[in-house]
Design a protein around this motif. Structure first.
Motif, mmCIF file in Angstrom:
data_model
loop_
_atom_site.group_PDB
_atom_site.id
_atom_site.type_symbol
_atom_site.label_atom_id
_atom_site.label_comp_id
_atom_site.label_asym_id
_atom_site.label_seq_id
_atom_site.Cartn_x
_atom_site.Cartn_y
_atom_site.Cartn_z
ATOM 1 N N ARG A 52 0.823 -1.220 0.000
ATOM 2 C CA ARG A 52 0.000 0.000 0.000
ATOM 3 C C ARG A 52 0.852 1.263 0.000
ATOM 4 O O ARG A 52 0.326 2.371 0.022
ATOM 5 N N VAL A 53 2.187 1.099 -0.032
ATOM 6 C CA VAL A 53 3.072 2.260 0.020
ATOM 7 C C VAL A 53 2.852 3.174 -1.180
ATOM 8 O O VAL A 53 2.906 4.405 -1.061
ATOM 9 N N LEU A 54 2.585 2.577 -2.345
ATOM 10 C CA LEU A 54 2.432 3.374 -3.560
ATOM 11 C C LEU A 54 1.323 4.409 -3.441
ATOM 12 O O LEU A 54 1.414 5.499 -4.009
ATOM 13 N N ASP A 55 0.267 4.081 -2.715
ATOM 14 C CA ASP A 55 -0.867 5.000 -2.597
ATOM 15 C C ASP A 55 -0.507 6.280 -1.851
ATOM 16 O O ASP A 55 -1.243 7.261 -1.912
ATOM 17 N N MET A 59 1.584 10.369 -8.090
ATOM 18 C CA MET A 59 1.338 9.434 -9.181
ATOM 19 C C MET A 59 2.567 9.152 -10.051
ATOM 20 O O MET A 59 2.870 7.984 -10.322
ATOM 21 N N PRO A 60 3.325 10.176 -10.494
ATOM 22 C CA PRO A 60 4.504 9.879 -11.334
ATOM 23 C C PRO A 60 5.537 9.014 -10.605
ATOM 24 O O PRO A 60 6.106 8.092 -11.205
ATOM 25 N N LEU A 61 5.769 9.280 -9.327
ATOM 26 C CA LEU A 61 6.742 8.499 -8.563
ATOM 27 C C LEU A 61 6.227 7.084 -8.328
ATOM 28 O O LEU A 61 6.982 6.106 -8.445
ATOM 29 N N ALA A 62 4.942 6.954 -8.013
ATOM 30 C CA ALA A 62 4.358 5.628 -7.788
ATOM 31 C C ALA A 62 4.435 4.789 -9.062
ATOM 32 O O ALA A 62 4.752 3.595 -9.012
ATOM 33 N N THR A 63 4.191 5.417 -10.199
ATOM 34 C CA THR A 63 4.277 4.712 -11.478
ATOM 35 C C THR A 63 5.700 4.234 -11.741
ATOM 36 O O THR A 63 5.932 3.097 -12.169
ATOM 37 N N ALA A 64 6.681 5.107 -11.477
ATOM 38 C CA ALA A 64 8.088 4.751 -11.695
ATOM 39 C C ALA A 64 8.510 3.601 -10.783
ATOM 40 O O ALA A 64 9.207 2.674 -11.220
ATOM 41 N N VAL A 65 8.089 3.645 -9.523
ATOM 42 C CA VAL A 65 8.437 2.579 -8.579
ATOM 43 C C VAL A 65 7.816 1.262 -9.020
ATOM 44 O O VAL A 65 8.471 0.208 -9.008
ATOM 45 N N TYR A 66 6.545 1.301 -9.409
ATOM 46 C CA TYR A 66 5.854 0.081 -9.838
ATOM 47 C C TYR A 66 6.536 -0.529 -11.061
ATOM 48 O O TYR A 66 6.831 -1.725 -11.087
#
Length: 361
Positions: A52-55, A59-66
């Motif tokens: 749940r860390v991505l939430d 959004m741009p950083l969460a997308t890059a991490v994923y």
């Protein structure tokens, strides 16, 4: 036990790959350490991408991490396969040990081969394969029905609204009479779907849409997922039955729900005079569908392994892991999915949708 193996096997594979990279790189120790640290950091992002860390991230950083974390899993897979092959050849005295120790040519060769494989896999993912299927029945279905079927869209941090927009345009261009979705519309989080208002994009579909839940809707809270389906104008069938013209569409809840109804219970509600289509995300115990008188079953879930040689494992696990199948008078199609989980690579598999024409004999 399964969770422990899920964690242990990738870590052992990572250790094996990193050790070989350390031995192989023709660099000073400090630079080898930097390369290994970066590889390890990318791999650690995998565990962030399934939590749940991505939430909590923009959004741009969460997308890059994923994308980085899930793609690193595929990179590691092919690194491990390459080193296993080289180790086997070394033990058989086919290649010299020097090939795996501080060797520039081996390093460059592996980078080129794995890099080319991933580039081709990404291009292949973006090429959506159109599968054609002809269905006939003795039941009255009226005029010919054109069905568009798909599964596993996995909308989320990696598949954003822009990509979904292209899919909606592609589907509308097929002019289907009805659209059937076999689960996993959502990936792991509802945040990107609500933040980018992907429901508005799905409402542009020009044909009625019926769907069942998949296991990933349960990973992200099926009640929120159900609200999203409603906002998108999709008729979600959770252990329920709907009729549309000459079709009786049975939507079975995913087997993640231990309290889902049996197929026999659902078939009691079905209109046997109509052509019965079963939407069941996971293709387990498909012989039961034939016994219960289902005319056609659409499933997904397997992704056909997404990349070779994982596809060999899905072929071994499922009676049918991908494609068309028939038991008695019951037809099946297990889709490898329109979207994908994780890194956008299709190696030895395809991203697809199905166009089926149904007509009376």
């Amino acid at each position: 036990m399964w969770r422990l193996l899920f964690l242990l096997i990738p870590l052992l594979a990572l250790a094996y790959a990193l050790w070989h990279v350390w031995c192989l790189l023709p660099l000073p120790q400090v630079w080898r350490a930097v390369v290994l640290a970066l590889f390890f950091l990318c791999f650690c992002m995998l565990f962030l991408s399934v939590g749940r860390v991505l939430d909590k991230l923009p959004m741009p950083l969460a997308t890059a991490v994923y994308r980085t974390g899930t793609s690193s899993l595929i990179v590691m897979l092919y690194c491990v396969l390459a080193f296993l092959l080289l180790d086997a050849l070394r033990l058989l005295h086919i290649v010299p040990p020097s090939l795996l120790r501080s060797n520039l040519w081996t390093t460059v060769g592996l980078l080129l081969v794995i890099g080319a494989l991933l580039v081709c896999g990404n291009v292949h993912y973006h090429h959506k394969v159109r599968q054609s299927l002809s269905l006939t029945t003795r039941k009255r279905v009226g005029q010919e029905v054109r069905l568009l079927m798909a599964s596993d869209l996995h909308l989320g941090y990696h598949i954003r609204r822009g990509e979904l927009r292209g899919w909606v345009d592609m589907i509308n261009a097929e002019h289907p009479d009805v659209i059937l979705l076999a689960g996993d519309l959502v990936d792991r989080s509802m945040k990107p779907l609500f933040e980018e208002d992907m429901a508005a994009e799905l409402r542009r579909l020009e044909a009625p849409v019926f769907a069942c839940l998949g296991n990933h809707e349960y990973y992200c809270d099926e009640t929120k997922a159900e609200a999203f389906y409603k906002a998108a104008g999709i008729t979600l069938l959770r252990d329920s039955v709907a009729t549309w013209q000459g079709l009786c569409i049975v939507g079975r809840d995913d087997r993640t729900n231990p309290r889902r109804k049996s197929l026999a219970e659902l078939m009691e509600k079905a209109d046997k005079g109509k052509y019965i289509v079963l939407l069941d995300h996971q293709p387990w115990d498909i012989g039961r569908s034939a016994e219960e008188g289902v005319d056609f079953q659409l499933s997904g879930h397997t992704h056909h392994g997404q990349v070779f040689p994982i596809s060999l494992a899905t072929d071994a696990i499922y009676t049918v892991a991908h494609g068309a199948y028939k038991i008695g008078d019951t037809r099946f199609f297990v889709s490898s999915g329109l979207g994908i989980w994780g890194g956008k690579f299709r190696i030895g598999t395809c991203s697809e949708y199905i166009i089926a024409t149904l007509q009376g004999e």
